[in-house]
Design an enzyme around this catalytic site. Structure first.
Site, PDB file in Angstrom:
ATOM      1  N   TYR A   1     -14.501  -8.111  39.816  1.00  0.00           N
ATOM      2  CA  TYR A   1     -14.495  -8.813  38.518  1.00  0.00           C
ATOM      3  C   TYR A   1     -13.314  -9.020  37.845  1.00  0.00           C
ATOM      4  CZ  TYR A   1     -16.658 -10.505  34.287  1.00  0.00           C
ATOM      5  OH  TYR A   1     -17.322 -11.224  33.216  1.00  0.00           O
TER       6      TYR A   1
ATOM      7  N   SER B   1     -29.118  -5.119  32.632  1.00  0.00           N
ATOM      8  CA  SER B   1     -29.645  -3.983  31.958  1.00  0.00           C
ATOM      9  C   SER B   1     -28.525  -3.168  30.821  1.00  0.00           C
ATOM     10  CB  SER B   1     -30.148  -2.922  33.102  1.00  0.00           C
ATOM     11  OG  SER B   1     -29.029  -2.585  33.754  1.00  0.00           O
ATOM     12  N   SER B   2     -27.318  -3.244  31.582  1.00  0.00           N
ATOM     13  CA  SER B   2     -26.221  -2.375  30.612  1.00  0.00           C
ATOM     14  C   SER B   2     -25.918  -3.216  29.480  1.00  0.00           C
ATOM     15  CB  SER B   2     -25.120  -2.351  31.662  1.00  0.00           C
ATOM     16  OG  SER B   2     -24.062  -2.478  30.928  1.00  0.00           O
TER      17      SER B   2
ATOM     18  N   ASP C   1     -23.900 -11.974  28.566  1.00  0.00           N
ATOM     19  CA  ASP C   1     -24.893 -11.164  28.465  1.00  0.00           C
ATOM     20  C   ASP C   1     -25.245 -10.833  27.257  1.00  0.00           C
ATOM     21  OD1 ASP C   1     -24.237 -11.535  31.146  1.00  0.00           O
ATOM     22  OD2 ASP C   1     -23.497  -9.565  31.480  1.00  0.00           O
TER      23      ASP C   1
ATOM     24  N   GLY D   1     -28.686  -2.308  37.450  1.00  0.00           N
ATOM     25  CA  GLY D   1     -27.901  -2.701  38.765  1.00  0.00           C
ATOM     26  C   GLY D   1     -28.420  -3.725  39.508  1.00  0.00           C
TER      27      GLY D   1
ATOM     28  N   ASP E   1     -17.792 -17.564  31.502  1.00  0.00           N
ATOM     29  CA  ASP E   1     -17.843 -17.240  30.104  1.00  0.00           C
ATOM     30  C   ASP E   1     -16.540 -16.583  29.833  1.00  0.00           C
ATOM     31  OD1 ASP E   1     -18.022 -14.821  31.708  1.00  0.00           O
ATOM     32  OD2 ASP E   1     -19.803 -14.283  30.316  1.00  0.00           O
TER      33      ASP E   1
HETATM   34  C1  GLA Z   1     -21.094 -10.362  34.457  1.00  0.00           C
HETATM   35  C2  GLA Z   1     -20.528 -10.235  33.129  1.00  0.00           C
HETATM   36  C3  GLA Z   1     -20.746 -11.715  32.345  1.00  0.00           C
HETATM   37  C4  GLA Z   1     -20.442 -12.982  33.422  1.00  0.00           C
HETATM   38  C5  GLA Z   1     -21.027 -12.652  34.718  1.00  0.00           C
HETATM   39  C6  GLA Z   1     -20.614 -13.858  35.681  1.00  0.00           C
HETATM   40  O1  GLA Z   1     -22.659 -10.428  34.113  1.00  0.00           O
HETATM   41  O2  GLA Z   1     -21.093  -9.325  32.113  1.00  0.00           O
HETATM   42  O3  GLA Z   1     -20.135 -11.702  31.288  1.00  0.00           O
HETATM   43  O4  GLA Z   1     -18.983 -13.071  33.448  1.00  0.00           O
HETATM   44  O5  GLA Z   1     -20.849 -11.257  35.171  1.00  0.00           O
HETATM   45  O6  GLA Z   1     -21.105 -14.958  35.464  1.00  0.00           O
END
Ligand code: GLA
Length: 345
Positions: A204, A110-111, A155, A105, A18
């Site tokens: 990340y 959820s967040s 998300d 988590g 994304d």
């Molecule tokens: C988390 C991030 C998303 C996406 C995923 C991996 O959920 O919030 O934006 O990058 O990881 O696909």
């Protein structure tokens, strides 16, 4: 009393794409965060939660210093107030009451669901009208400001745009959403690995930065625009390019009901996230193998990785027993975020 309700999501395929303007295919699920709200006249926002410590008491004008705010979940409320203030929200106070049925988590957002629900509630009370894509973008900014993690848009967009009975093909460049009916023969089961997600935030951000660097080195706006032959020697980038192709193939396979193809693509996705992107864990790998052994057509971890949940595609006969055996649950595709009355929520 009114209530902003925002669902969590499970991503069926298309992870770590994304934030490179790519494709992903989540569905909003029948687990959600509900934020009940009533206005206050004293310019304060007071939020309490049944499950979390608190309450939180903040000025409604968005002037709170977020970084050191405790409890941590209050940072989402503070960030929503500050982002919405910049968007022109009137500094109207509110009483907020937060409840959630999204496991925390576990990679089910959820967040993000909390961020969308709080943003919706505070925008509504402050007289700010946000369309779907703007709400998703605003809630993404809230997440960035509250957590410092440079998450993509998947998300929030899934939570806002969910449709009952449908998975969502998301174009993260245009924010285009194509709902794809989930055939009745396809049942998705979510199982927690038992492993809390670790190192997610720093890893990340590092992965995202590496992808941006590779795209820039190729003279591209994002890896969405890369061809496979340009990234053969760069495993991170190779994952993003191959995952985009798998996501589009999965969308087509789901649309025509070719569930064996869907399952095979989920397994390939897991392998690519494990081998090329390096975000799986031994426990998640073993869980995927065990789910396949229990008769799944396909399985993979879902979300950012480093722990959390796996999602598996079962037929309707096997799904309930598999969910029970692994201590998981069946997820159904649900409608997206909405404002409702307390009685309905
Ligand atoms: C988390 C991030 C998303 C996406 C995923 C991996 O959920 O919030 O934006 O990058 O990881 O696909």
């Amino acid at each position: 009393m009114r209530c902003a309700v925002a669902p969590g999501r499970v991503n069926l395929i298309g992870d770590h794409t994304d934030y490179q303007d790519g494709w992903c295919l989540p569905m909003a699920i029948d687990r959600s965060v509900a934020v009940s709200f009533v206005p206050r006249t004293d310019g304060r926002v007071r939020a309490r939660s049944d499950a979390l410590s608190g309450p939180v008491d903040l000025p409604a004008d968005g002037s709170t210093d977020i970084a050191d705010l405790a409890p941590v979940w209050g940072r989402t409320v503070a960030a929503a107030l500050s982002v919405l203030a910049e968007a022109g929200r009137n500094p109207v106070g509110a009483d907020l009451h937060v409840r959630s049925t999204v496991p925390v988590g576990s990679g089910l957002s959820s967040s993000a669901a909390f961020g969308v629900a709080v943003t919706m509630a505070l925008a509504e009370i402050g007289g700010l009208d946000l369309d779907g894509p703007t709400l998703a973008r605003t809630a993404q900014s809230v997440e960035h400001r509250a957590s410092g993690v440079p998450c993509g848009i998947m998300d929030q967009l899934a939570s806002v745009c969910g449709r009952a009975g449908h998975a969502l093909l998301l174009d993260c460049r245009t924010l285009g959403v194509t709902p794809i009916p989930v055939p009745p023969e396809a049942v998705f089961v979510v199982v927690h690995s038992g492993e809390a997600r670790r190192l997610v935030d720093s890893a990340y951000a590092a992965r995202r930065a590496a992808c941006e660097e590779t795209a820039a080195g190729l003279g591209l706006a994002a890896l969405r625009d890369a061809e496979a032959h340009q990234v053969v020697d760069v495993p991170f980038a190779r994952h993003v390019v191959s995952e985009n192709a798998r996501t589009l193939a999965f969308a087509e396979a789901l649309r025509i009901g070719d569930l064996d193809a869907c399952g095979a693509l989920m397994l390939e996705s897991h392998g690519s996230l494990r081998d090329d992107f390096g975000v799986s864990t031994t426990t998640l790998d073993e869980l995927v193998v065990a789910l396949m052994g229990a008769g799944a057509r396909g399985a993979r971890f879902t979300g950012a990785g480093f722990g959390g949940c796996a999602v598996a595609l079962f037929d309707p006969v096997r799904a309930p027993a598999a969910a029970e055996r692994f201590g998981g649950f069946v997820v159904r595709a649900a409608d997206g975020a909405r404002i409702t009355t307390e009685e309905e929520s």
